[in-house]
Design a protein around this motif. Structure first.
Motif, short mmCIF file in Angstrom:
data_model
loop_
_atom_site.label_atom_id
_atom_site.label_comp_id
_atom_site.label_asym_id
_atom_site.label_seq_id
_atom_site.Cartn_x
_atom_site.Cartn_y
_atom_site.Cartn_z
N VAL A 166 0.84 -1.19 0.00
CA VAL A 166 0.00 0.00 0.00
C VAL A 166 0.88 1.25 0.00
N HIS A 167 0.23 2.39 -0.19
CA HIS A 167 0.91 3.67 -0.04
C HIS A 167 -0.07 4.68 0.52
N PHE A 168 0.47 5.75 1.09
CA PHE A 168 -0.35 6.82 1.65
C PHE A 168 0.52 8.06 1.78
N ASN A 169 -0.14 9.19 1.94
CA ASN A 169 0.58 10.45 2.12
C ASN A 169 0.77 10.73 3.60
N ALA A 170 1.98 11.13 3.96
CA ALA A 170 2.33 11.52 5.33
C ALA A 170 2.98 12.90 5.26
N PRO A 171 3.14 13.55 6.39
CA PRO A 171 3.81 14.85 6.38
C PRO A 171 5.20 14.81 5.73
N VAL A 197 0.75 -0.29 9.13
CA VAL A 197 1.58 -0.48 7.94
C VAL A 197 3.04 -0.35 8.35
N VAL A 198 3.88 -1.26 7.88
CA VAL A 198 5.31 -1.12 8.07
C VAL A 198 5.88 -0.60 6.75
N SER A 199 6.59 0.53 6.84
CA SER A 199 7.11 1.17 5.64
C SER A 199 8.44 0.56 5.21
N GLU A 200 8.91 0.99 4.06
CA GLU A 200 10.15 0.46 3.51
C GLU A 200 11.35 0.71 4.43
N ASP A 201 11.26 1.77 5.26
CA ASP A 201 12.36 2.06 6.19
C ASP A 201 12.09 1.45 7.58
N ASN A 202 11.21 0.45 7.64
CA ASN A 202 10.86 -0.31 8.85
C ASN A 202 10.17 0.51 9.94
#
Length: 87
Positions: free
Chosen positions: A43-48, A66-71
């Motif tokens: 998935v993806h989403f917008n963050a600050p 969600v765990v992002s690509e940078d953990n």
């Protein structure tokens, strides 16, 4: 109806109706997204910080973990999550 012609009480009533409608539409959107989400899905989403890409690790009624690509772990409302399209 002109908003300038409404009394303070009428404006408060109108505000309450608008807020209820917004809450209803957000809930419907969240339900729609939740039906499409699966554990392990990209998935993806917008963050600050900008666009965040990651994998769904937990699905709750009112949030998605969600765990992002940078953990980093992100707990966000389902309505903000967008499913990555497979290519």
């Amino acid at each position: 109806m002109r908003i300038e012609d409404l009394t303070l009480d009428e404006l408060h009533d109108l505000n309450e109706l608008i807020c209820k409608r917004i809450d209803y539409l957000r809930l419907q959107n969240d339900i729609n997204v939740l039906t499409q989400l699966r554990l392990g899905q990209k998935v993806h989403f917008n963050a600050p910080e900008g666009q965040v890409f990651g994998v769904v690790i937990k699905i709750n009624k009112k949030s998605v973990l969600v765990v992002s690509e940078d953990n980093r772990q992100w707990k966000i409302p389902p309505g903000l999550v967008r499913v990555m399209k497979e290519v």
